[in-house]
Design an enzyme around this catalytic site. Structure first.
Site, mmCIF file in Angstrom:
data_model
loop_
_atom_site.group_PDB
_atom_site.id
_atom_site.type_symbol
_atom_site.label_atom_id
_atom_site.label_comp_id
_atom_site.label_asym_id
_atom_site.label_seq_id
_atom_site.Cartn_x
_atom_site.Cartn_y
_atom_site.Cartn_z
ATOM 1 N N CYS A 6 0.809 -1.200 0.000
ATOM 2 C CA CYS A 6 0.000 0.000 0.000
ATOM 3 C C CYS A 6 0.844 1.252 0.000
ATOM 4 O O CYS A 6 2.034 1.222 0.293
ATOM 5 C CB CYS A 6 -0.901 0.035 1.230
ATOM 6 S SG CYS A 6 -2.045 -1.350 1.325
ATOM 7 N N ASN B 259 0.042 0.470 5.811
ATOM 8 C CA ASN B 259 0.776 -0.268 4.785
ATOM 9 C C ASN B 259 1.548 -1.373 5.477
ATOM 10 O O ASN B 259 2.334 -1.100 6.366
ATOM 11 C CB ASN B 259 1.745 0.687 4.052
ATOM 12 C CG ASN B 259 2.780 -0.040 3.196
ATOM 13 O OD1 ASN B 259 3.912 0.394 3.081
ATOM 14 N ND2 ASN B 259 2.419 -1.153 2.604
#
Ligand code: 5GP
Ligand code: MG
Length: 487
Positions: free
Chosen positions: A15, A116
């Site tokens: 991400c 992330n």
């Protein structure tokens, strides 16, 4: 595993995250930052803004440009602070409820979280939280943070965040936005990246930026301040930036695959420009495994900087013998093997005059399933190459990543079950070579690898997993036995 804790459709997430504090066009700037971080995730995107009173959110499946270019969408996200996320997931639900940032109301106010990485005890935590009555809305790891913060007995947001962080295990970079602060966190080993930037003080104090990579700073006109340190929490308020280190000291194990493939080449990661690092990796590869050839051809785009380094070191001409169609997404986006096969053909085509009758060295960053290499070698041969040699700017990918990079299960990793010679034959190359592990560390100015205290996380190449994997032990003993199999 089955059950109601949602693990089945949980995914490893690659991400991009971006947060901004104190900017008149916070949501628009966040959209720009996410656009620069698009390579870190293309499946879904979202922005949450805060206007001093209320939080506003817009989330959607698809690319940043397709979702945040309209003025009315940006206008629906008022305020001087915003937080955004790009998501890429391999399996599981492509549904809106999984799209970040996640947002929740608490007694202390609102909190948005963008994450992330991958938690390795999310399943265990989720089960315990469900037993306590927490109702999960999504199947993402990130929601675990939200519930841990909600049930914490501490009063301030920061104390609750620390309390939550002390219970999670995994690799994560996250940004959280509350009514009073923007917070950035890296896991104790700093496996995933996160950087701090500063906006020029046009109005008042100027603003702050947190982002996965430095390439997101340039586009918004911010200056790089520093990497958030492993195990550090930075708390941004109108008083400035406060640093908290609740985990004590531990040596950093940054993800070496960020240098090889994942980060954008114009980013500077942990003080090292990625582009230059990739060129040095290519040069090292040439020193280790050179073979007589007429032309060096990168597999675009990911193989380009390494191929340049290879060409310079070997003094063989660099040519774009394969042309990439930029209007097709990454091969990995395609969800099934058969579609993935198609995807490669859509994506690359042979530049025949550069290949015909030539001894070609192809350079790519990695072989995962082997799909790309097989197709590319076939294409180059078909274009009339006399010889095709494949050179890879990473060591063989022999283990799955559980820390946020999308590698498939071990059984699908070509290098996990084949020797280099067998792989060469399978992809149809006259020869195949990978950079050595020590050579990789050498090229990153950290070599040879210090086996007692490696400076990077290189688990995908070594099986040396620096962060424990409780969920694996818990849920999948078959996979665990694969993991612990000796190299
Ligand atoms: P393969 O076709 O062997 O399965 O995958 C290798 C190709 O996928 C390489 O060209 C590499 O650039 C790309 N690749 C490697 N790792 C990743 C990843 O984690 N995510 C995405 N999207 N692509 C990857
Ligand atoms: Mg590639």
């Amino acid at each position: 595993m089955t059950g109601n804790d949602g693990h089945d459709d949980k995914m490893h997430e690659e991400c991009g995250v971006f947060g901004i504090w104190n900017h008149a066009d916070a949501a628009a700037v966040t959209a720009l930052g996410l656009h620069a971080l698009q390579h870190r995730g293309q499946e879904a995107t979202g922005i949450v803004s805060f206007d001093g009173q209320r939080f506003h959110s817009h989330k959607a499946l698809g690319l940043v440009g397709d979702n945040f270019s309209e003025a009315k969408v940006i206008a629906s996200l008022p305020g001087m602070r915003a937080l955004g996320h790009n998501r890429y997931a391999t399996t599981g639900d492509t549904v809106l409820r999984n799209v970040q940032p996640l947002y929740a109301d608490f007694e202390f106010g609102g909190l948005a979280v963008a994450h992330n990485g991958n938690l390795t005890n999310a399943t265990a935590l989720r089960r315990a939280l469900v037993r306590r009555g927490c109702l999960f809305q999504s199947t993402t790891d990130s929601e675990v943070f939200i519930h841990l913060i909600a049930i914490s007995l501490y009063s301030t947001v920061v104390d609750r965040l620390i309390d939550a962080l002390k219970q999670v295990i995994g690799a994560y970079s996250l940004i959280a936005m509350s009514d009073g602060a923007l917070m950035g966190v890296r896991d104790p080993l700093g496996v995933r990246p996160l950087i701090l930037g500063r906006l020029p003080p046009t109005e008042g104090n100027g603003g702050w930026v947190l982002a996965s990579e430095t390439c997101a700073l340039d586009i918004v006109g911010a200056e790089f301040v520093r990497d958030v340190e492993p195990g550090e929490i930075v708390v941004i308020t109108d008083q400035g930036v406060q640093s908290i280190k609740p985990f004590g000291k531990s040596a950093s194990r940054f993800c070496v695959f960020e240098y090889i493939y994942f980060a954008r080449p114009d980013s500077v990661v942990e003080g090292m420009p990625v582009y230059a690092a990739r060129k040095r990796i290519g040069a090292q590869l040439a020193r280790e495994s050179h073979v007589a050839a007429d032309v060096i051809v990168p597999v675009p785009d990911s193989g380009v900087p390494a191929a340049m380094g290879y060409a310079t070191e070997s003094a063989i001409p660099f040519e774009l013998g394969i042309i990439r169609n930029h209007y097709v997404g990454r091969t990995f986006i395609e969800p099934t093997d058969s579609i993935r096969h198609l995807g490669v053909k859509l994506k690359h085509s042979a530049n025949k005059p550069m290949l015909e009758g030539k001894r070609v060295i192809l350079v790519d960053d990695s072989i995962v399933r082997g799909t790309t290499s097989r197709k590319i070698v076939e294409m180059v041969r078909h274009a009339g190459a006399a010889e095709v040699h494949m050179r890879i700017s990473s060591p063989p990918t022999t283990y799955s990543c559980f820390y946020g990079i999308d590698t498939p299960e071990r059984g699908k990793l070509l290098a996990a079950s084949h020797t280099v010679e067998e792989m060469a034959e399978l992809i149809g190359a006259d020869s195949l070579a990978f950079i050595s592990l020590d050579g990789l560390y050498e090229a990153l100015n950290k070599g040879p690898r210090n086996d007692a205290r490696p400076q990077y996380c290189d688990a995908c190449f070594t099986g040396d997993y620096p962060i424990s994997l409780p969920d694996m032990i818990d849920n999948d003993t078959r996979q665990l036995s694969l993991l612990t199999e000796s190299r």
